[in-house]
Motif scaffolding. Structure first.
Motif, PDB file in Angstrom:
ATOM      1  N   ILE A  20       0.853  -1.183   0.000  1.00 19.15           N
ATOM      2  CA  ILE A  20       0.000   0.000   0.000  1.00 19.15           C
ATOM      3  C   ILE A  20       0.889   1.233   0.000  1.00 19.15           C
ATOM      4  O   ILE A  20       1.768   1.370   0.854  1.00 19.15           O
ATOM      5  N   SER A  21       0.666   2.106  -0.965  1.00 21.05           N
ATOM      6  CA  SER A  21       1.349   3.393  -0.973  1.00 21.05           C
ATOM      7  C   SER A  21       0.353   4.448  -1.430  1.00 21.05           C
ATOM      8  O   SER A  21      -0.737   4.121  -1.902  1.00 21.05           O
ATOM      9  N   LEU A  22       0.723   5.706  -1.296  1.00 21.58           N
ATOM     10  CA  LEU A  22      -0.180   6.777  -1.702  1.00 21.58           C
ATOM     11  C   LEU A  22      -0.206   6.938  -3.221  1.00 21.58           C
ATOM     12  O   LEU A  22      -1.012   7.691  -3.747  1.00 21.58           O
ATOM     13  N   ASN A  23       0.664   6.198  -3.926  1.00 19.33           N
ATOM     14  CA  ASN A  23       0.707   6.247  -5.389  1.00 19.33           C
ATOM     15  C   ASN A  23       0.037   5.051  -6.051  1.00 19.33           C
ATOM     16  O   ASN A  23      -0.110   5.019  -7.262  1.00 19.33           O
ATOM     17  N   GLY A  24      -0.325   4.017  -5.256  1.00 18.57           N
ATOM     18  CA  GLY A  24      -0.958   2.850  -5.843  1.00 18.57           C
ATOM     19  C   GLY A  24      -0.984   1.664  -4.906  1.00 18.57           C
ATOM     20  O   GLY A  24      -0.459   1.706  -3.799  1.00 18.57           O
ATOM     21  N   LEU A  25      -1.601   0.591  -5.377  1.00 17.04           N
ATOM     22  CA  LEU A  25      -1.724  -0.649  -4.619  1.00 17.04           C
ATOM     23  C   LEU A  25      -1.156  -1.791  -5.452  1.00 17.04           C
ATOM     24  O   LEU A  25      -1.300  -1.801  -6.676  1.00 17.04           O
ATOM     25  N   SER A  26      -0.515  -2.739  -4.790  1.00 18.20           N
ATOM     26  CA  SER A  26      -0.011  -3.929  -5.471  1.00 18.20           C
ATOM     27  C   SER A  26      -0.455  -5.159  -4.700  1.00 18.20           C
ATOM     28  O   SER A  26      -0.395  -5.177  -3.460  1.00 18.20           O
ATOM     29  N   PHE A  27      -0.888  -6.183  -5.440  1.00 16.41           N
ATOM     30  CA  PHE A  27      -1.359  -7.425  -4.843  1.00 16.41           C
ATOM     31  C   PHE A  27      -0.610  -8.598  -5.463  1.00 16.41           C
ATOM     32  O   PHE A  27      -0.395  -8.629  -6.672  1.00 16.41           O
ATOM     33  N   CYS A  28      -0.244  -9.559  -4.639  1.00 16.04           N
ATOM     34  CA  CYS A  28       0.407 -10.774  -5.115  1.00 16.04           C
ATOM     35  C   CYS A  28      -0.158 -11.949  -4.320  1.00 16.04           C
ATOM     36  O   CYS A  28      -0.140 -11.937  -3.083  1.00 16.04           O
ATOM     37  N   VAL A  29      -0.670 -12.956  -5.023  1.00 17.54           N
ATOM     38  CA  VAL A  29      -1.178 -14.171  -4.391  1.00 17.54           C
ATOM     39  C   VAL A  29      -0.232 -15.302  -4.771  1.00 17.54           C
ATOM     40  O   VAL A  29       0.000 -15.559  -5.951  1.00 17.54           O
ATOM     41  N   GLN A  49      -2.601  10.172  -3.439  1.00 17.36           N
ATOM     42  CA  GLN A  49      -3.857  10.137  -2.694  1.00 17.36           C
ATOM     43  C   GLN A  49      -3.627  10.418  -1.211  1.00 17.36           C
ATOM     44  O   GLN A  49      -2.512  10.301  -0.706  1.00 17.36           O
ATOM     45  N   THR A  50      -4.696  10.726  -0.528  1.00 18.84           N
ATOM     46  CA  THR A  50      -4.642  10.820   0.931  1.00 18.84           C
ATOM     47  C   THR A  50      -4.770   9.407   1.495  1.00 18.84           C
ATOM     48  O   THR A  50      -5.237   8.498   0.798  1.00 18.84           O
ATOM     49  N   PRO A  51      -4.383   9.190   2.752  1.00 18.13           N
ATOM     50  CA  PRO A  51      -4.562   7.849   3.329  1.00 18.13           C
ATOM     51  C   PRO A  51      -6.018   7.383   3.323  1.00 18.13           C
ATOM     52  O   PRO A  51      -6.285   6.196   3.133  1.00 18.13           O
ATOM     53  N   PHE A  52      -6.960   8.280   3.497  1.00 18.72           N
ATOM     54  CA  PHE A  52      -8.369   7.894   3.503  1.00 18.72           C
ATOM     55  C   PHE A  52      -8.839   7.477   2.101  1.00 18.72           C
ATOM     56  O   PHE A  52      -9.594   6.521   1.964  1.00 18.72           O
ATOM     57  N   ASN A  53      -8.383   8.185   1.068  1.00 17.36           N
ATOM     58  CA  ASN A  53      -8.728   7.787  -0.300  1.00 17.36           C
ATOM     59  C   ASN A  53      -8.068   6.465  -0.664  1.00 17.36           C
ATOM     60  O   ASN A  53      -8.647   5.643  -1.380  1.00 17.36           O
ATOM     61  N   THR A  54      -6.841   6.253  -0.181  1.00 16.91           N
ATOM     62  CA  THR A  54      -6.153   4.988  -0.423  1.00 16.91           C
ATOM     63  C   THR A  54      -6.917   3.841   0.205  1.00 16.91           C
ATOM     64  O   THR A  54      -7.046   2.768  -0.382  1.00 16.91           O
ATOM     65  N   LEU A  55      -7.450   4.053   1.399  1.00 13.73           N
ATOM     66  CA  LEU A  55      -8.266   3.034   2.060  1.00 13.73           C
ATOM     67  C   LEU A  55      -9.517   2.723   1.237  1.00 13.73           C
ATOM     68  O   LEU A  55      -9.896   1.558   1.106  1.00 13.73           O
ATOM     69  N   ASP A  56     -10.135   3.740   0.673  1.00 16.43           N
ATOM     70  CA  ASP A  56     -11.313   3.512  -0.180  1.00 16.43           C
ATOM     71  C   ASP A  56     -10.956   2.680  -1.413  1.00 16.43           C
ATOM     72  O   ASP A  56     -11.703   1.782  -1.801  1.00 16.43           O
ATOM     73  N   HIS A  57      -9.805   2.966  -2.028  1.00 16.78           N
ATOM     74  CA  HIS A  57      -9.355   2.175  -3.179  1.00 16.78           C
ATOM     75  C   HIS A  57      -9.083   0.724  -2.767  1.00 16.78           C
ATOM     76  O   HIS A  57      -9.372  -0.206  -3.524  1.00 16.78           O
TER      77      HIS A  57
END
Length: 88
Positions: A20-29, A49-57
């Motif tokens: 999780i970063s303010l520039n994007g999200l990465s997922f690995c399974v 993004q703000t931390p709250f917007n990142t949480l929404d994403h």
């Protein structure tokens, strides 16, 4: 008399890593049985993004991505921010 069952049944062979970063999200399974990656996705943000917007994403990703709705043996969360530093 009540007896407790302390056995845990781990049925899933998958592990989830989230960055999780303010520039994007990465997922690995990771499929631990086959030792292979079965899902990899990066969701970039057009602007910081703000931390709250990142949480929404993050919530949207878990609600919309089918691969993230499975059960996982372990979940690793890595949070990247600008406030950390490396001290020698």
């Amino acid at each position: 008399m009540v007896t407790a069952n302390n056995k845990t049944n781990i049925l899933s062979i998958k592990e989830l890593s989230i960055q999780i970063s303010l520039n994007g999200l990465s997922f690995c399974v990771l499929n631990t049985e086959a030792n292979s990656i079965c899902y990899l996705k990066h969701i970039p943000f057009s602007e910081k993004q703000t931390p709250f917007n990142t949480l929404d994403h993050l919530k949207d990703a878990f609600n919309n991505e089918e691969a993230l709705q499975d059960s996982f043996r372990t979940i690793h969360v890595i949070y990247v921010n600008e406030l950390s530093t490396l001290v020698p």
